[in-house]
Design a protein around this motif. Sequence first.
Motif, PDB file in Angstrom:
ATOM      1  N   LEU A  76       0.828  -1.207   0.000  1.00 15.37           N
ATOM      2  CA  LEU A  76       0.000   0.000   0.000  1.00 15.37           C
ATOM      3  C   LEU A  76       0.865   1.260   0.000  1.00 15.37           C
ATOM      4  N   VAL A  77       1.971   1.217   0.737  1.00 14.05           N
ATOM      5  CA  VAL A  77       2.885   2.369   0.764  1.00 14.05           C
ATOM      6  C   VAL A  77       3.435   2.639  -0.627  1.00 14.05           C
ATOM      7  N   ARG A  78       3.895   1.580  -1.308  1.00 13.76           N
ATOM      8  CA  ARG A  78       4.438   1.767  -2.647  1.00 13.76           C
ATOM      9  C   ARG A  78       3.360   2.263  -3.614  1.00 13.76           C
ATOM     10  N   ALA A  79       2.163   1.738  -3.449  1.00 12.79           N
ATOM     11  CA  ALA A  79       1.079   2.148  -4.351  1.00 12.79           C
ATOM     12  C   ALA A  79       0.662   3.589  -4.103  1.00 12.79           C
ATOM     13  N   VAL A  80       0.538   3.966  -2.834  1.00 11.31           N
ATOM     14  CA  VAL A  80       0.071   5.317  -2.526  1.00 11.31           C
ATOM     15  C   VAL A  80       1.115   6.356  -2.880  1.00 11.31           C
ATOM     16  N   SER A  81       2.385   5.970  -2.876  1.00  7.98           N
ATOM     17  CA  SER A  81       3.431   6.916  -3.277  1.00  7.98           C
ATOM     18  C   SER A  81       3.375   7.198  -4.779  1.00  7.98           C
ATOM     19  N   ASP A  82       2.845   6.241  -5.549  1.00  6.76           N
ATOM     20  CA  ASP A  82       2.743   6.421  -7.002  1.00  6.76           C
ATOM     21  C   ASP A  82       1.416   7.043  -7.418  1.00  6.76           C
ATOM     22  N   ASP A  83       0.323   6.566  -6.816  1.00  4.85           N
ATOM     23  CA  ASP A  83      -1.003   7.024  -7.256  1.00  4.85           C
ATOM     24  C   ASP A  83      -1.993   6.929  -6.096  1.00  4.85           C
ATOM     25  N   PRO A  84      -2.021   7.922  -5.200  1.00  2.00           N
ATOM     26  CA  PRO A  84      -2.916   7.857  -4.035  1.00  2.00           C
ATOM     27  C   PRO A  84      -4.393   7.837  -4.398  1.00  2.00           C
ATOM     28  N   ASP A  85      -4.766   8.483  -5.482  1.00  2.00           N
ATOM     29  CA  ASP A  85      -6.183   8.515  -5.865  1.00  2.00           C
ATOM     30  C   ASP A  85      -6.699   7.124  -6.217  1.00  2.00           C
ATOM     31  N   THR A  86      -5.907   6.363  -6.963  1.00  2.00           N
ATOM     32  CA  THR A  86      -6.312   5.004  -7.325  1.00  2.00           C
ATOM     33  C   THR A  86      -6.372   4.104  -6.097  1.00  2.00           C
ATOM     34  N   VAL A  87      -5.421   4.284  -5.183  1.00  2.00           N
ATOM     35  CA  VAL A  87      -5.421   3.501  -3.943  1.00  2.00           C
ATOM     36  C   VAL A  87      -6.682   3.790  -3.141  1.00  2.00           C
ATOM     37  N   ALA A  88      -7.110   5.049  -3.106  1.00  2.00           N
ATOM     38  CA  ALA A  88      -8.324   5.420  -2.383  1.00  2.00           C
ATOM     39  C   ALA A  88      -9.550   4.741  -2.980  1.00  2.00           C
ATOM     40  N   LEU A  89      -9.576   4.586  -4.285  1.00  2.00           N
ATOM     41  CA  LEU A  89     -10.702   3.929  -4.946  1.00  2.00           C
ATOM     42  C   LEU A  89     -10.805   2.459  -4.563  1.00  2.00           C
ATOM     43  N   SER A  90      -9.662   1.862  -4.178  1.00  2.00           N
ATOM     44  CA  SER A  90      -9.662   0.449  -3.799  1.00  2.00           C
ATOM     45  C   SER A  90     -10.146   0.226  -2.372  1.00  2.00           C
ATOM     46  N   GLY A  91     -10.420   1.323  -1.638  1.00  2.00           N
ATOM     47  CA  GLY A  91     -10.917   1.205  -0.273  1.00  2.00           C
ATOM     48  C   GLY A  91      -9.911   1.538   0.799  1.00  2.00           C
ATOM     49  N   ALA A  92      -8.636   1.658   0.453  1.00  2.00           N
ATOM     50  CA  ALA A  92      -7.598   2.030   1.428  1.00  2.00           C
ATOM     51  C   ALA A  92      -7.653   3.531   1.684  1.00  2.00           C
ATOM     52  N   ASN A  93      -7.108   3.935   2.803  1.00  2.00           N
ATOM     53  CA  ASN A  93      -7.105   5.343   3.193  1.00  2.00           C
ATOM     54  C   ASN A  93      -5.677   5.895   3.088  1.00  2.00           C
ATOM     55  N   PRO A  94      -5.354   6.631   2.016  1.00  4.69           N
ATOM     56  CA  PRO A  94      -3.989   7.160   1.862  1.00  4.69           C
ATOM     57  C   PRO A  94      -3.553   8.038   3.033  1.00  4.69           C
ATOM     58  N   LYS A  95      -4.484   8.796   3.606  1.00  4.14           N
ATOM     59  CA  LYS A  95      -4.131   9.673   4.720  1.00  4.14           C
ATOM     60  C   LYS A  95      -3.635   8.873   5.919  1.00  4.14           C
ATOM     61  N   ARG A  96      -4.285   7.740   6.165  1.00  2.00           N
ATOM     62  CA  ARG A  96      -3.863   6.891   7.282  1.00  2.00           C
ATOM     63  C   ARG A  96      -2.497   6.253   6.990  1.00  2.00           C
ATOM     64  N   ILE A  97      -2.287   5.876   5.741  1.00  2.00           N
ATOM     65  CA  ILE A  97      -0.986   5.317   5.361  1.00  2.00           C
ATOM     66  C   ILE A  97       0.112   6.359   5.541  1.00  2.00           C
ATOM     67  N   TYR A  98      -0.154   7.595   5.139  1.00  2.00           N
ATOM     68  CA  TYR A  98       0.789   8.686   5.353  1.00  2.00           C
ATOM     69  C   TYR A  98       1.076   8.859   6.850  1.00  2.00           C
ATOM     70  N   GLY A  99       0.026   8.774   7.658  1.00  2.00           N
ATOM     71  CA  GLY A  99       0.202   8.939   9.098  1.00  2.00           C
ATOM     72  C   GLY A  99       1.083   7.874   9.703  1.00  2.00           C
ATOM     73  N   TYR A 100       0.866   6.610   9.282  1.00  3.20           N
ATOM     74  CA  TYR A 100       1.693   5.516   9.800  1.00  3.20           C
ATOM     75  C   TYR A 100       3.159   5.686   9.373  1.00  3.20           C
ATOM     76  N   ALA A 101       3.371   6.101   8.130  1.00  4.85           N
ATOM     77  CA  ALA A 101       4.740   6.307   7.649  1.00  4.85           C
ATOM     78  C   ALA A 101       5.429   7.407   8.452  1.00  4.85           C
ATOM     79  N   THR A 102       4.699   8.475   8.751  1.00  6.96           N
ATOM     80  CA  THR A 102       5.273   9.564   9.548  1.00  6.96           C
ATOM     81  C   THR A 102       5.563   9.107  10.966  1.00  6.96           C
TER      82      THR A 102
END
Length: 289
Positions: free
Chosen positions: A168-194
């Motif tokens: 998910l990290v690799r995917a959201v770094s390339d295309d967060p909008d598409t990842v969001a469409l799959s049901g994942a939350n890019p904002k939460r992934i960003y938060g965990y990475a931080t």
Amino acid sequence: MNLIDAIVQGILLGGLYAIFAAGLSLMFGVMRLVNLAHGAFAVLAAYGVLVIVRVALVSPLIALLVVAPAMALLGYGIQRLILQKTLGESPLPSLLVTFGLSIMIENILLMTMSADQQRLSLGALDTASIELLGGIRIGVFPLITFLFAIVALGTLSWVTARTQYGRLVRAVSDDPDTVALSGANPKRIYGYATAIAFGLVAFAGVAAGIQTSFSPTSGSLLLIFAFEAVIIGGLGSIWGTFAGAIILGIAQTVGAAIAPAQQVLIGHIVFLIFLAFLPHGLTGRKVKI
């Protein structure tokens, strides 16, 4: 033999720089965000441990078990409440905000902790060393720090390469909008990475505070070292960052053996050489900002 000793010490120093730089590299790799407050948060963690040591009379390593999770939670909160709002096509908002955070942290520490140099102590472990062949001695704590860097970066590399979160990290770094469409939350992934980045920077800040003195204004130099290691290794590459940190550490210690007063300057010169001839770092990875 002095040169060999300098190289060995540089490799160990590179382990410390690698922990510093790993969090910076992770945040850039995931969010395309350069955190100019990276060094300030490392210093904040060192002061947090210092306060706990003075109040509770415990070892800095015990205090770190409290400070590191606290810094991770702080990182998650800062990303969700502040940094998330700065993300976009332009890197300028995040640069300005993180620069403002670094100034704020520095001034708060100056007002509350004074400008005096401080240092964390592990007692006998501060000066404990191991003798190698040829009379070369290496410090026990720098060796522990180097081994921790290998374990931490190895774990981070495995997580990003082998786990669902890493995918998910690799995917959201390339295309967060598409990842969001799959049901994942890019904002939460960003938060965990931080959060991971802030936890690493807490370890790095405390390790630096044990090996050398620190003050509220020490963060800017730590940021420069982390940034140089990331650029030398290649933006967004974990093991590239590790290699860059080792190169920077060796450049500084070998430089100190040749010209003791120019240790930091020689490290900067090596960084500029890489910037001129290998602008994309050792990995050669071109990153769009």
